[in-house]
Scaffold this active site. Sequence first.
Site, PDB file in Angstrom:
ATOM      1  N   CYS A 101       0.810  -1.218   0.000  1.00 29.87           N
ATOM      2  CA  CYS A 101       0.000   0.000   0.000  1.00 29.87           C
ATOM      3  C   CYS A 101       0.847   1.274   0.000  1.00 29.87           C
ATOM      4  O   CYS A 101       0.517   2.245  -0.691  1.00 29.87           O
ATOM      5  CB  CYS A 101      -0.975   0.005   1.169  1.00 29.87           C
ATOM      6  SG  CYS A 101      -0.262  -0.451   2.756  1.00 29.87           S
TER       7      CYS A 101
ATOM      8  N   HIS B  31      -8.138  -1.094  -0.214  1.00 32.12           N
ATOM      9  CA  HIS B  31      -7.116  -2.123  -0.381  1.00 32.12           C
ATOM     10  C   HIS B  31      -7.866  -3.392  -0.794  1.00 32.12           C
ATOM     11  O   HIS B  31      -8.849  -3.756  -0.137  1.00 32.12           O
ATOM     12  CB  HIS B  31      -6.387  -2.427   0.929  1.00 32.12           C
ATOM     13  CG  HIS B  31      -5.833  -1.233   1.649  1.00 32.12           C
ATOM     14  ND1 HIS B  31      -4.485  -1.076   1.900  1.00 32.12           N
ATOM     15  CD2 HIS B  31      -6.441  -0.151   2.207  1.00 32.12           C
ATOM     16  CE1 HIS B  31      -4.289   0.049   2.580  1.00 32.12           C
ATOM     17  NE2 HIS B  31      -5.467   0.621   2.782  1.00 32.12           N
TER      18      HIS B  31
ATOM     19  N   GLN C  74       1.331 -11.145  -3.512  1.00 29.65           N
ATOM     20  CA  GLN C  74      -0.073 -10.755  -3.446  1.00 29.65           C
ATOM     21  C   GLN C  74      -0.535 -10.213  -4.794  1.00 29.65           C
ATOM     22  O   GLN C  74       0.196  -9.463  -5.441  1.00 29.65           O
ATOM     23  CB  GLN C  74      -0.282  -9.653  -2.400  1.00 29.65           C
ATOM     24  CG  GLN C  74      -0.140 -10.099  -0.963  1.00 29.65           C
ATOM     25  CD  GLN C  74      -0.373  -8.940  -0.014  1.00 29.65           C
ATOM     26  OE1 GLN C  74       0.276  -7.906  -0.113  1.00 29.65           O
ATOM     27  NE2 GLN C  74      -1.314  -9.093   0.886  1.00 29.65           N
TER      28      GLN C  74
ATOM     29  N   ARG D  97       6.894 -11.294   5.508  1.00 26.45           N
ATOM     30  CA  ARG D  97       6.365 -11.118   6.856  1.00 26.45           C
ATOM     31  C   ARG D  97       7.004 -12.150   7.779  1.00 26.45           C
ATOM     32  O   ARG D  97       7.154 -13.315   7.412  1.00 26.45           O
ATOM     33  CB  ARG D  97       4.835 -11.260   6.876  1.00 26.45           C
ATOM     34  CG  ARG D  97       4.140 -10.201   6.041  1.00 26.45           C
ATOM     35  CD  ARG D  97       2.632 -10.333   6.061  1.00 26.45           C
ATOM     36  NE  ARG D  97       2.013  -9.388   5.128  1.00 26.45           N
ATOM     37  CZ  ARG D  97       0.717  -9.344   4.862  1.00 26.45           C
ATOM     38  NH1 ARG D  97      -0.116 -10.192   5.452  1.00 26.45           N
ATOM     39  NH2 ARG D  97       0.240  -8.468   3.997  1.00 26.45           N
TER      40      ARG D  97
ATOM     41  N   LYS E 110     -12.635  -4.567   7.138  1.00 26.44           N
ATOM     42  CA  LYS E 110     -12.459  -5.332   5.905  1.00 26.44           C
ATOM     43  C   LYS E 110     -13.545  -6.383   5.743  1.00 26.44           C
ATOM     44  O   LYS E 110     -14.183  -6.811   6.704  1.00 26.44           O
ATOM     45  CB  LYS E 110     -11.092  -6.014   5.892  1.00 26.44           C
ATOM     46  CG  LYS E 110     -10.858  -6.977   7.059  1.00 26.44           C
ATOM     47  CD  LYS E 110      -9.484  -7.631   6.982  1.00 26.44           C
ATOM     48  CE  LYS E 110      -9.251  -8.587   8.153  1.00 26.44           C
ATOM     49  NZ  LYS E 110      -8.012  -9.372   8.013  1.00 26.44           N
TER      50      LYS E 110
END
Length: 644
Positions: free
Chosen positions: A332, A508, A379, A361, A462
């Site tokens: 992002c 997002h 992603q 991560r 979300k």
Amino acid sequence: MAVVQGQNVEVAAGQSCGDVLRGVLSGKKMKSVVACICDGRTLDLAAPVPPGTAAVEAVFAESPEGLSILRHSAAHIMAEAVKELFPTAKVTIGPDIENGFYYDFDYERPFTPEDLERIGERMARSVAADQPFSREEMNADEAKALFSDMGETYKLEIIDDLGADRVSVYRHGSFADLCRGPHLPSTGFLQAFKLTAVAGAYWRGDSSRPMLQRIYGIAFATPKDLKAHLTMIEEAKKRDHRKLGPQLDLFSFHEEAGSGMAYWHPKGALLRTILEDFVTKEMLRRGYGIVRTPQILRRDVWETSGHYANYRENMYFTEIDGSPYAVKPMNCVGHMLVYTSTQHSYRDLPVRLFEFGVVHRHELSGVLHGLLRVRQFTQDDAHIICRPDQLQDEIKGVMRWIQDLMGVFGFEYVMEISTRPEKSIGSDQAWELATTALMDAMSEMGLPYTINEGDGAFYGPKIDVKLRDSLGRMWQCSTIQVDFTLPERFDLLYVGEDGERHRPVMVHRAIMGSVERFIGILTEHFAGAFPAWLAPVQARILTVTDAQEDFARQCRDALQQAGVRVEADLRNEKLGYKVREAQMEKIPYALVIGDQEAGQKAVNVRARGGNNLGVMSIDAFVELLRQECEEPFKHGGMRYSFSN
């Protein structure tokens, strides 16, 4: 007077829940009742109905709450067996978990498979004895005296941590355990269980505390349910992507080089490329622009975004020229920097930026799981920067994109909206606006959802889409997140129709989510037998003898020119061996060429499932394959090109 299972019943003072329910349920139904709910409070069947109770409902063993009670009771029964067989073992905690239960024991050595067999046999004797569970309440000092006499030091620590004046203890047979309950009426209700594994676990999850022995088990309401679950486990083992990946030569892991990172072999990389190319074409068709952003950014920008304060335990850091940097865990920030490099008018919005972004991560070693939980992954990430009045349409557009993709693979799915977590950034007003936007979009589309309290991203709520695979397991992949906060932190602006500067909102979104996880799920969903449009090898040509080699090469070249992903097996091996090998590699079609086929300038087509489709020309086979590849896309909003 109370309503018992929908009937008005006079309840006498002190009458037990079980007696009240027996008055309205048949003997057969009553056999599967394990507890009751009195005005929303779950109680043992032996408990008296509380005065003033307006409603009494049965808890059946097969219900979610009933299974929880059954499995927790199974943990107590297992602990009893362990204490009888290994008297020096100390008990700690034994909760129910999905499909089963576990109990942690402090014992001088690890339990062996032979130990588990003995424990299971002892549990079966307890079940056969049909010992009643009984509840006893006492003050904390009495409970501490009880467990101190028993030498159960962990229970003393638990009582202190509870800080309650009174606690409850459950007994069955010679065993007593600190527990709030409720429990089964008796051990005889546990008719379907199996001990499955033993593992190490630190007390309280703290590596500085003692290492305990955790025994796992599964339990179900009926032997039939247990058998079905065991069958599913065996099927899951066959479908395990960690086994199929190397078997099909798709990917591998190399612990000596680092955990949680996949190495993609040619066939696996080709499968990824097919999937990613297809998604990229769809992105372009849906108005996205492709971007590429760096892997490493200065720590300053992660401090601005809030990742450093709220997410740094999941990030990797380094230093360049004396300045601190971080490897990106998300895309992002890079996408916002791309947006800020140009001035935007209200006419330019929405701006949709897409990237197959590689992120890292930090995951603990214990949670890494093949492709499903890794430290490096890609992603299919995008960020939509739009005007507030465009937000609803953008959310719905992403939702339709997700519906289309799930339809291609035949996935069933459920959706949940996750709300503000305790660790978060942004104003209450921003969170309320974002959460309302998600709920309104779902309602307008007529889509059902559940609320997952406190599990949103730290910057916004979300929608998570959880798909169900062919074994009934749920996986979280797609996500849509609404964010009013990061556009403010990075000073994202657009010039409105009034000539003034305005703040956009950002969505997002990820459709597949992690490409690695999605491929892992697909591998297990299809048991490695990928649909023809996605299979890295769609057809393999098999010769019967060396005499057909020249024609086989001609067929291979013709199929490649037609867009078919094809191999030719020209080895001097028996045909049956070649066919079996192609089936083991789960190739959709085997094209057999013997003297007869070569003479006819044709191939004998055998489908992956074993069906012989007969002799056909190369052109006829290409058309058959084209139709099969295009079939999953006929009824959705997605497009597919055979040469994909």
